[in-house]
Design a protein around this motif. Structure first.
Motif, PDB file in Angstrom:
ATOM      1  N   LEU A 148      50.560  38.678  32.780  1.00  0.00           N
ATOM      2  CA  LEU A 148      49.309  37.928  32.806  1.00  0.00           C
ATOM      3  C   LEU A 148      49.560  36.483  33.240  1.00  0.00           C
ATOM      4  CD1 LEU A 148      47.352  39.121  29.645  1.00  0.00           C
ATOM      5  CD2 LEU A 148      46.966  39.745  32.027  1.00  0.00           C
ATOM      6  N   SER A 149      50.676  35.943  32.788  1.00  0.00           N
ATOM      7  CA  SER A 149      51.021  34.576  33.162  1.00  0.00           C
ATOM      8  C   SER A 149      51.198  34.470  34.668  1.00  0.00           C
ATOM      9  CB  SER A 149      52.303  34.146  32.444  1.00  0.00           C
ATOM     10  OG  SER A 149      52.663  32.838  32.819  1.00  0.00           O
ATOM     11  N   SER A 150      51.805  35.489  35.270  1.00  0.00           N
ATOM     12  CA  SER A 150      51.993  35.452  36.724  1.00  0.00           C
ATOM     13  C   SER A 150      50.659  35.582  37.449  1.00  0.00           C
ATOM     14  CB  SER A 150      52.954  36.562  37.169  1.00  0.00           C
ATOM     15  OG  SER A 150      52.388  37.838  36.939  1.00  0.00           O
ATOM     16  N   LEU A 151      49.742  36.384  36.897  1.00  0.00           N
ATOM     17  CA  LEU A 151      48.421  36.511  37.513  1.00  0.00           C
ATOM     18  C   LEU A 151      47.662  35.195  37.453  1.00  0.00           C
ATOM     19  CD1 LEU A 151      46.997  39.954  36.303  1.00  0.00           C
ATOM     20  CD2 LEU A 151      47.777  39.351  38.592  1.00  0.00           C
ATOM     21  N   ARG A 152      47.730  34.553  36.283  1.00  0.00           N
ATOM     22  CA  ARG A 152      46.936  33.333  36.128  1.00  0.00           C
ATOM     23  C   ARG A 152      47.611  32.125  36.742  1.00  0.00           C
ATOM     24  NH1 ARG A 152      49.509  33.068  30.810  1.00  0.00           N
ATOM     25  NH2 ARG A 152      48.210  34.747  29.981  1.00  0.00           N
TER      26      ARG A 152
ATOM     27  N   ASP B 282      45.946  48.571  40.321  1.00  0.00           N
ATOM     28  CA  ASP B 282      46.711  49.799  40.507  1.00  0.00           C
ATOM     29  C   ASP B 282      46.149  50.943  39.670  1.00  0.00           C
ATOM     30  OD1 ASP B 282      48.372  48.461  42.223  1.00  0.00           O
ATOM     31  OD2 ASP B 282      49.952  48.107  40.744  1.00  0.00           O
ATOM     32  N   MET B 283      45.482  50.605  38.557  1.00  0.00           N
ATOM     33  CA  MET B 283      44.904  51.628  37.690  1.00  0.00           C
ATOM     34  C   MET B 283      43.466  51.982  38.076  1.00  0.00           C
ATOM     35  SD  MET B 283      46.383  50.505  33.938  1.00  0.00           S
ATOM     36  CE  MET B 283      46.008  52.070  33.126  1.00  0.00           C
ATOM     37  N   GLY B 284      42.954  51.365  39.146  1.00  0.00           N
ATOM     38  CA  GLY B 284      41.644  51.754  39.654  1.00  0.00           C
ATOM     39  C   GLY B 284      40.506  50.815  39.331  1.00  0.00           C
ATOM     40  N   PHE B 285      40.808  49.619  38.842  1.00  0.00           N
ATOM     41  CA  PHE B 285      39.759  48.669  38.489  1.00  0.00           C
ATOM     42  C   PHE B 285      39.597  47.614  39.579  1.00  0.00           C
ATOM     43  CE2 PHE B 285      40.783  50.543  34.481  1.00  0.00           C
ATOM     44  CZ  PHE B 285      39.621  50.483  33.734  1.00  0.00           C
ATOM     45  N   ASP B 286      38.344  47.258  39.844  1.00  0.00           N
ATOM     46  CA  ASP B 286      38.090  46.068  40.648  1.00  0.00           C
ATOM     47  C   ASP B 286      38.359  44.863  39.766  1.00  0.00           C
ATOM     48  OD1 ASP B 286      37.192  46.905  43.277  1.00  0.00           O
ATOM     49  OD2 ASP B 286      35.510  47.825  42.223  1.00  0.00           O
ATOM     50  N   TYR B 287      39.266  44.032  40.221  1.00  0.00           N
ATOM     51  CA  TYR B 287      39.753  42.900  39.424  1.00  0.00           C
ATOM     52  C   TYR B 287      39.120  41.605  39.915  1.00  0.00           C
ATOM     53  CZ  TYR B 287      43.080  39.330  37.820  1.00  0.00           C
ATOM     54  OH  TYR B 287      43.666  38.205  37.276  1.00  0.00           O
ATOM     55  N   PHE B 288      38.507  40.876  39.004  1.00  0.00           N
ATOM     56  CA  PHE B 288      37.934  39.569  39.306  1.00  0.00           C
ATOM     57  C   PHE B 288      38.696  38.506  38.520  1.00  0.00           C
ATOM     58  CE2 PHE B 288      34.600  42.709  39.772  1.00  0.00           C
ATOM     59  CZ  PHE B 288      33.969  42.363  40.961  1.00  0.00           C
ATOM     60  N   GLY B 289      39.307  37.585  39.230  1.00  0.00           N
ATOM     61  CA  GLY B 289      39.982  36.539  38.493  1.00  0.00           C
ATOM     62  C   GLY B 289      41.291  36.107  39.133  1.00  0.00           C
ATOM     63  N   PRO B 290      42.013  35.239  38.414  1.00  0.00           N
ATOM     64  CA  PRO B 290      41.604  34.642  37.132  1.00  0.00           C
ATOM     65  C   PRO B 290      40.500  33.595  37.317  1.00  0.00           C
ATOM     66  CG  PRO B 290      43.702  33.736  37.841  1.00  0.00           C
ATOM     67  CD  PRO B 290      43.363  34.804  38.828  1.00  0.00           C
ATOM     68  N   ILE B 291      39.638  33.518  36.304  1.00  0.00           N
ATOM     69  CA  ILE B 291      38.462  32.641  36.334  1.00  0.00           C
ATOM     70  C   ILE B 291      38.469  31.774  35.087  1.00  0.00           C
ATOM     71  CG2 ILE B 291      35.917  32.634  36.208  1.00  0.00           C
ATOM     72  CD1 ILE B 291      36.132  35.441  37.643  1.00  0.00           C
ATOM     73  N   ASP B 292      38.031  30.542  35.237  1.00  0.00           N
ATOM     74  CA  ASP B 292      37.937  29.633  34.097  1.00  0.00           C
ATOM     75  C   ASP B 292      36.854  30.136  33.149  1.00  0.00           C
ATOM     76  OD1 ASP B 292      37.645  27.596  32.265  1.00  0.00           O
ATOM     77  OD2 ASP B 292      37.457  25.986  33.748  1.00  0.00           O
ATOM     78  N   GLY B 293      37.273  30.691  32.035  1.00  0.00           N
ATOM     79  CA  GLY B 293      36.332  31.271  31.084  1.00  0.00           C
ATOM     80  C   GLY B 293      35.551  30.259  30.287  1.00  0.00           C
ATOM     81  N   ASN B 294      35.890  28.991  30.393  1.00  0.00           N
ATOM     82  CA  ASN B 294      35.116  27.950  29.725  1.00  0.00           C
ATOM     83  C   ASN B 294      34.217  27.192  30.694  1.00  0.00           C
ATOM     84  OD1 ASN B 294      38.040  27.643  27.835  1.00  0.00           O
ATOM     85  ND2 ASN B 294      36.082  28.230  26.917  1.00  0.00           N
ATOM     86  N   ASP B 295      34.105  27.716  31.926  1.00  0.00           N
ATOM     87  CA  ASP B 295      33.149  27.197  32.911  1.00  0.00           C
ATOM     88  C   ASP B 295      32.022  28.221  33.012  1.00  0.00           C
ATOM     89  OD1 ASP B 295      31.697  26.728  35.332  1.00  0.00           O
ATOM     90  OD2 ASP B 295      33.362  25.510  36.068  1.00  0.00           O
ATOM     91  N   ILE B 296      30.883  27.912  32.423  1.00  0.00           N
ATOM     92  CA  ILE B 296      29.829  28.911  32.289  1.00  0.00           C
ATOM     93  C   ILE B 296      29.272  29.353  33.644  1.00  0.00           C
ATOM     94  CG2 ILE B 296      27.844  27.344  32.046  1.00  0.00           C
ATOM     95  CD1 ILE B 296      27.087  29.231  29.599  1.00  0.00           C
ATOM     96  N   SER B 297      29.254  28.477  34.631  1.00  0.00           N
ATOM     97  CA  SER B 297      28.768  28.847  35.970  1.00  0.00           C
ATOM     98  C   SER B 297      29.650  29.921  36.588  1.00  0.00           C
ATOM     99  CB  SER B 297      28.721  27.619  36.885  1.00  0.00           C
ATOM    100  OG  SER B 297      27.847  26.648  36.383  1.00  0.00           O
TER     101      SER B 297
ATOM    102  N   HIS C 253      39.009  38.822  34.533  1.00  0.00           N
ATOM    103  CA  HIS C 253      40.099  38.096  33.873  1.00  0.00           C
ATOM    104  C   HIS C 253      39.680  36.638  33.666  1.00  0.00           C
ATOM    105  CE1 HIS C 253      44.689  36.970  34.011  1.00  0.00           C
ATOM    106  NE2 HIS C 253      44.086  36.571  32.907  1.00  0.00           N
ATOM    107  N   LEU C 254      39.311  36.316  32.432  1.00  0.00           N
ATOM    108  CA  LEU C 254      38.876  34.958  32.110  1.00  0.00           C
ATOM    109  C   LEU C 254      39.989  34.206  31.384  1.00  0.00           C
ATOM    110  CD1 LEU C 254      35.218  35.506  30.793  1.00  0.00           C
ATOM    111  CD2 LEU C 254      35.997  35.065  33.141  1.00  0.00           C
ATOM    112  N   LEU C 255      40.232  33.003  31.839  1.00  0.00           N
ATOM    113  CA  LEU C 255      41.187  32.124  31.163  1.00  0.00           C
ATOM    114  C   LEU C 255      40.416  31.215  30.230  1.00  0.00           C
ATOM    115  CD1 LEU C 255      43.428  31.078  34.205  1.00  0.00           C
ATOM    116  CD2 LEU C 255      43.569  33.120  32.775  1.00  0.00           C
ATOM    117  N   THR C 256      40.608  31.384  28.936  1.00  0.00           N
ATOM    118  CA  THR C 256      39.925  30.529  27.966  1.00  0.00           C
ATOM    119  C   THR C 256      40.954  29.764  27.155  1.00  0.00           C
ATOM    120  OG1 THR C 256      39.865  32.256  26.259  1.00  0.00           O
ATOM    121  CG2 THR C 256      37.999  32.145  27.779  1.00  0.00           C
ATOM    122  N   LYS C 257      40.487  28.718  26.532  1.00  0.00           N
ATOM    123  CA  LYS C 257      41.350  27.900  25.684  1.00  0.00           C
ATOM    124  C   LYS C 257      41.028  28.214  24.230  1.00  0.00           C
ATOM    125  CE  LYS C 257      44.272  24.476  24.892  1.00  0.00           C
ATOM    126  NZ  LYS C 257      45.703  24.574  25.248  1.00  0.00           N
TER     127      LYS C 257
END
Length: 616
Positions: A190-194, A237-252, A271-275
Motif C-alpha cells: 500500500l505504501s508503494s501504491l500511495r 489483478d484481482m479484477g477491480f477497477d482501482y481509483f486512487g490513491p486519493i486524498d480522503g480528507n479532500d471532500i471534493s 483507495h483513500l489516503l486519510t489521516k
C-alpha cells in the motif's frame, strides 16, 4: 452553522455546497473531540473518516443504498449524520449508544462489525440478495485500520473480483494504521501504491488530458497508462477497477471518485489516503495507538483524566508484559500477537527483544498456526490475544496446536466482562471454546502473584496451556518476582460449613469479600485450574454434602460448572444441591461499564449474596 443535535436524517446533505460540507466537517470534528473527551471511545479513527462519510451520504442518497463499516468503530460520523448526535452523551454507556454500528439503533445501520475484515464478505451477501429481489441499491463498504490485510478480506475480494456483473464499491480507508502502525508486506505494498512520485505526477497529467466523461467511458485506456508508471496493483489483478490513491480528507476529490465508481457497474475499489486523528494534533501525531480508543481526556493536553498515580496498581496486561520481559532475560522464547501490541502493553518487550517479538497484524489464524510451527520445532512461544479475538483462531488452536499437543502458552487478555466495547468483545466464550479441545489446560490467576506462578508453571509444561486474565488491575505492592510455580490444584481460601462457593480469577476475592462482610459460614474455593479440575477437592466438596454455588464470568454451558457435573455423573457422585452463576448462551451481553453490566445481568456482589442466601 449546523446544529448537529437536530439532524434527523442525512437528506440535508444534498442541499449543501462543497464549502458548506467543509464547514460541516470541521463542526463534526469539534463535536467528536468534545464528546469523546467526556465519554471515551474510538477517537482517531473517526476523526479521519469525516469527509469520506459525508461524501458517501452525498453520493449514495437512495433509501436502499447500504453502508457497511469495517471495523464498526469507524461509524461515529455516520451516527451523527443519521440523527444520533443528541445521544452521544450516552456513548458506550449501559443502555446508550453503541461504539459500533448497531442494527437495533437505526435503520441506517445495516451490518454490525465489532471484529474486523468481514465487510467485503457481508457485501457479497448483500449483492447476491439484491439479485433475488432484496430492496438493495448500491452497496458500499468502508474497510480501514489495516482490516484489508486479514485473510477473510482477501477471500471476499477473490470472490467479488470474479463477478464482473456486480458493482461492489469498496472504500479502502488507508491511514497507515491499525491500532498502531500497520505491519507486514501488504502494508508495504500500500505504501508503494500511495507513495510512487512518478505515478502521482503522471496521474495529474492523465486527469488533465482525459476529461471525466472520457475516463469513465474508456477506463481501460487510463488503466493501461497507469501500468507504465505504477507498481503492480493487486486489486486490479484481482479484477477491480482501482481509483486512487486519493486524498480522503479532500471532500471534493472523494465525491468525484465515488460518483465515478457509482456509474461503473463493475467491481470498484477506491483507495483513500486519510489521516488518522485528523484535526486533533495529539491524535494526528500518535504513531503508537494511544488515541485509537481513549478514556475520558483533557482536550487541551490530550492526557487521560483518570490517571492511575498509584505505582502499586497495575493492569493485568502490564503485569503479564513485565513477567515476560523478566522471563525472557532468563530463557529464550518468542512472543507472537495479532495487532495487540499496544492494548497488551508489549512495547517494552518488543523494543528490548525485537528479534523475538512478532506482531503479525490482524491475522489471528496465522498467529496461532505460526506459533504451532515454532512449537513443533521445540522452541518456546507465547501467543497473546484478547479473548474475543481468540475465537477467530478456533480451528487453528484446535487442530494445529491442541491436536498435535504442542507447547504453546496462550495468554488470553480481556477475559470475562470487558465493559464499554460491548457484545462483540465480551470475553465470556473462551472457556467453553477451549474446554473441549484435547491436551490443553486452562487456568486463571487470582492476583499478580498467581499470574507469575502460573507462567512459571506453563514454561515447564510440554503441552498447550491457556492463562486467562481480566481487563482490570491488581495491587502489586506485595508482588515480587519469584521462580515458584503453582501446582495443578485448587485452594480452599475460606472454611465454612453451610455452603461452598467455587470460582476463579479475581472473582475469588470478590466472593470472599461478600462472605466476610456478611459473616457467612461459607467455604470459598479458588479453582484456578479450570481444566483439568482438581478431582480430589471436588470429591471432598461433594462428600461435605453442602450446597454448592459456582460463579463464573463466562457462558455456563461448557464452563467449569459443566465439567464438575460431568465428573460427578461419570463417577456416580451425587450433588444434592448446586446453583450456577454465569451467562446464558442465548443472552447478548451489551456494552456499559463492567459494574453496570454485572449488575444488569445479576452477576454483581448483591446477586452473589442473594444466591448464597438461597442455598443456606
Amino acid at each position: 452553522m449546523f446544529d448537529l443535535n437536530k439532524i434527523e436524517n442525512p437528506q440535508f446533505i444534498q442541499k449543501l455546497t462543497i464549502k458548506e460540507m467543509k464547514i460541516l466537517s470541521e463542526e463534526i470534528r469539534t463535536f467528536l473531540i468534545e464528546n469523546i473527551s467526556k465519554t471515551g471511545g474510538h477517537l482517531a479513527s473517526n476523526l479521519g473518516v469525516v469527509e469520506l462519510t459525508i461524501a458517501m451520504h452525498y453520493v449514495f442518497n437512495d433509501t436502499n443504498d447500504k453502508f457497511i463499516f469495517d471495523v464498526g468503530h469507524q461509524s461515529y460520523v455516520h451516527k451523527i449524520l443519521t440523527g444520533r448526535a443528541k445521544d452521544f452523551s450516552t456513548l458506550r454507556k449501559f443502555g446508550g449508544l453503541s461504539g459500533y454500528a448497531s442494527v437495533k439503533e437505526s435503520k441506517y445501520d445495516v451490518w454490525e462489525s465489532g471484529h474486523s475484515s468481514n465487510s467485503i464478505s457481508a457485501m457479497s451477501g448483500f449483492l447476491l440478495s439484491k439479485d433475488k429481489g432484496a430492496p438493495i441499491n448500491n452497496v458500499v463498504s468502508v474497510i480501514g485500520d489495516s482490516s484489508i490485510a486479514n485473510g477473510m478480506a482477501f477471500e471476499a475480494l477473490n470472490f467479488l473480483g470474479n463477478h464482473q456483473d456486480k458493482n461492489p464499491i469498496i472504500i479502502l480507508n488507508d491511514n497507515k494504521m491499525g491500532i498502531s502502525k500497520s505491519v507486514g508486506a501488504f502494508a508495504k505494498m500500500l505504501s508503494s501504491l500511495r507513495g510512487t512520485k512518478v505515478w502521482r505526477g503522471f496521474k495529474r497529467f492523465l486527469n488533465a488530458i482525459f476529461p471525466t466523461f472520457i475516463t469513465n467511458t474508456f477506463h481501460q485506456i487510463k488503466r493501461g497508462f497507469k501500468g507504465f508508471a505504477q507498481v503492480d496493483n493487486v486489486f486490479e489483478d484481482m479484477g477491480f477497477d482501482y481509483f486512487g490513491p486519493i486524498d480522503g480528507n479532500d471532500i471534493s476529490d472523494v465525491i468525484k471518485a465515488l460518483e465515478k465508481a457509482k456509474k461503473m457497474g463493475t467491481p470498484c475499489l477506491i483507495h483513500l489516503l486519510t489521516k488518522k486523528g485528523y484535526g486533533y494534533t495529539p491524535a494526528e501525531t500518535d504513531e503508537v495507538g494511544h488515541y485509537h480508543g481513549v478514556s475520558p481526556f483533557d482536550i487541551k493536553t490530550g492526557k487521560p483524566l483518570n490517571v492511575n498515580t498509584n505505582p502499586n496498581i497495575s493492569s493485568y496486561s502490564k503485569i503479564v508484559s513485565d513477567i515476560l520481559v523478566q522471563k525472557r532475560k532468563e530463557k529464550d522464547f518468542f512472543v507472537v500477537c495479532p495487532a495487540m501490541q499496544v492494548g497488551m502493553n508489549l512495547k517494552e518487550f518488543s523494543e528490548e527483544f525485537k528479534n523475538d517479538f512478532f506482531d503479525v497484524g490482524i491475522a489471528e489464524e496465522h498467529a496461532a498456526t505460526m506459533a504451532a510451527g515454532i512449537a513443533i520445532n521445540k522452541k518456546d512461544v507465547v501467543l497473546l490475544m484478547y479473548s474475543t479475538f481468540a475465537q477467530r483462531a478456533y480451528d487453528q488452536i484446535l487442530n494445529d496446536i491442541c491436536r498435535q499437543n504442542l507447547k504453546v502458552i496462550i495468554g488470553i487478555d480481556r477475559a470475562g466482562v470487558v465493559g464499554e466495547d460491548g457484545s462483540t468483545h465480551q470475553g465470556i466464550y473462551d472457556v467453553a471454546m477451549f474446554n473441549h479441545m484435547p491436551n490443553i489446560k486452562i487456568c486463571m490467576p487470582r492476583n499478580a502473584m498467581e499470574t507469575q506462578m502460573l507462567f512459571n508453571y506453563a514454561f515447564e509444561q510440554d503441552s498447550p496451556i491457556v492463562i486467562r486474565y481480566p481487563r482490570g488491575n491488581d495491587n502489586i505492592e506485595n508482588y515480587y518476582v519469584t521462580n515458584e510455580k503453582l501446582d495443578m490444584n485448587w485452594e480452599i481460601v475460606n472454611d465454612g460449613a453451610k455452603a461452598v462457593v467455587i470460582t476463579y480469577g479475581p472473582d475469588v476475592d470478590k466472593v470472599l469479600e461478600v462472605v466476610k462482610k456478611n459473616n457467612l459460614d461459607v467455604m470459598v474455593v479458588n479453582a484456578r485450574f479450570i481444566k483439568p479440575i482438581d478431582e480430589n477437592i471436588v470429591r471432598k466438596i461433594i462428600d461435605y454434602d453442602m450446597p454448592i454455588l459456582i460463579y463464573e464470568q463466562v457462558v455456563s454451558i461448557g464452563a467449569l460448572s459443566s465439567s464438575i457435573l460431568n465428573f460427578a455423573y461419570n463417577n456416580d457422585l451425587v450433588i444434592k444441591k448446586m446453583h450456577t452463576m454465569g451467562f446464558n448462551c442465548d443472552q447478548i451481553i451489551e456494552h456499559g461499564s463492567i459494574e453496570k453490566v454485572l449488575n444488569a445481568y445479576e452477576m454483581d456482589c448483591n446477586a452473589i449474596l442473594k444466591e448464597i442466601n438461597k442455598l443456606i
